[in-house]
Every structure is written in structure tokens, then in C-alpha cells.
Write an enzyme that holds these catalytic residues in place. Sequence first.
Site, PDB file in Angstrom:
ATOM      1  N   ASP A  15      -3.321   2.330  -0.040  1.00  0.00           N
ATOM      2  CA  ASP A  15      -2.981   3.713   0.516  1.00  0.00           C
ATOM      3  C   ASP A  15      -2.860   3.519   2.033  1.00  0.00           C
ATOM      4  OD1 ASP A  15      -5.386   4.002   1.260  1.00  0.00           O
ATOM      5  OD2 ASP A  15      -5.594   5.597  -0.346  1.00  0.00           O
ATOM      6  N   LEU A  16      -2.518   4.716   2.698  1.00  0.00           N
ATOM      7  CA  LEU A  16      -2.330   4.773   4.102  1.00  0.00           C
ATOM      8  C   LEU A  16      -3.586   4.541   4.933  1.00  0.00           C
ATOM      9  CD1 LEU A  16      -0.215   5.438   6.347  1.00  0.00           C
ATOM     10  CD2 LEU A  16      -1.090   7.713   6.022  1.00  0.00           C
TER      11      LEU A  16
END
Length: 129
Positions: A15-16
Site C-alpha cells: 500500500d502507500l
Amino acid sequence: MNHRFPVHVYYEDTDLAGIVYYANYLKFIERARTEWVRGLGIDQSRLKEAEGIVFAVRRVEADYLMPARFDDALEVDTTVEQVKGARIVLKQDVLRDGERLFSAIVTLVALQESGQPARLPANIRLILH
């Protein structure tokens, strides 16, 4: 019976924040189960053709213990916990250098193509015990 399957974390798995997105652990353990079944000599396509039986996940109980990150080398450890009638219960752990990051209890069921439960064939029950 214990099976180990290597997984490498790719950028697309994260994810980010750079940690493995939670749903991707389910993909990791799915791949491990597929290779485990193949390694046991069970041909799922032939099982479907010959006996009209397929496997489906009925339940997953998952614990996310520690994050995996981009470029980590992981292993999925799969162990049979129980085999009964139409059901197989597995314990699957995702490990990094032996440390458990994710743990799941997965219940698989054998189904007829109609969706009704099907008893596991005797040869498969023997392989799994």
C-alpha cells in the site's frame, strides 16, 4: 504434514505506506494451497472432470500480527489440522525469517458443481491423513 511455499513481496503487493496490503495475504495463502495440492499429486481439473468435485473456501479466520514490506522474502507454511467428510481445515502462517507475520485457519469444502457438499474421495482423504 507440512508444506512451505516461498513468496517474494513485490511493489504491487504493498500500500502507500510500503507494507503488504491486508487482502494480499489471502492471495499468498491461496497460491500456497494451490501448490500444496499440486505437490500432493491432486489434479484439481481432473477431479472436476472425473468426479464433478471442486474445492471452495468456506471460512477464513485471520490474524495480522506484523507487517511485511516491499522486497521481503516470505514463506507460507501450510499444515493440515483436520479432514472430515467434505471438509479440510488448514493452518497457514506467513513467515519472514521464521517470524510469524500472519496466521489463518482456512476451512475448505468439497462441492459438487451444483454447489452441494460432496464427500472427499477416499484417495484424497488417505493422502491428507
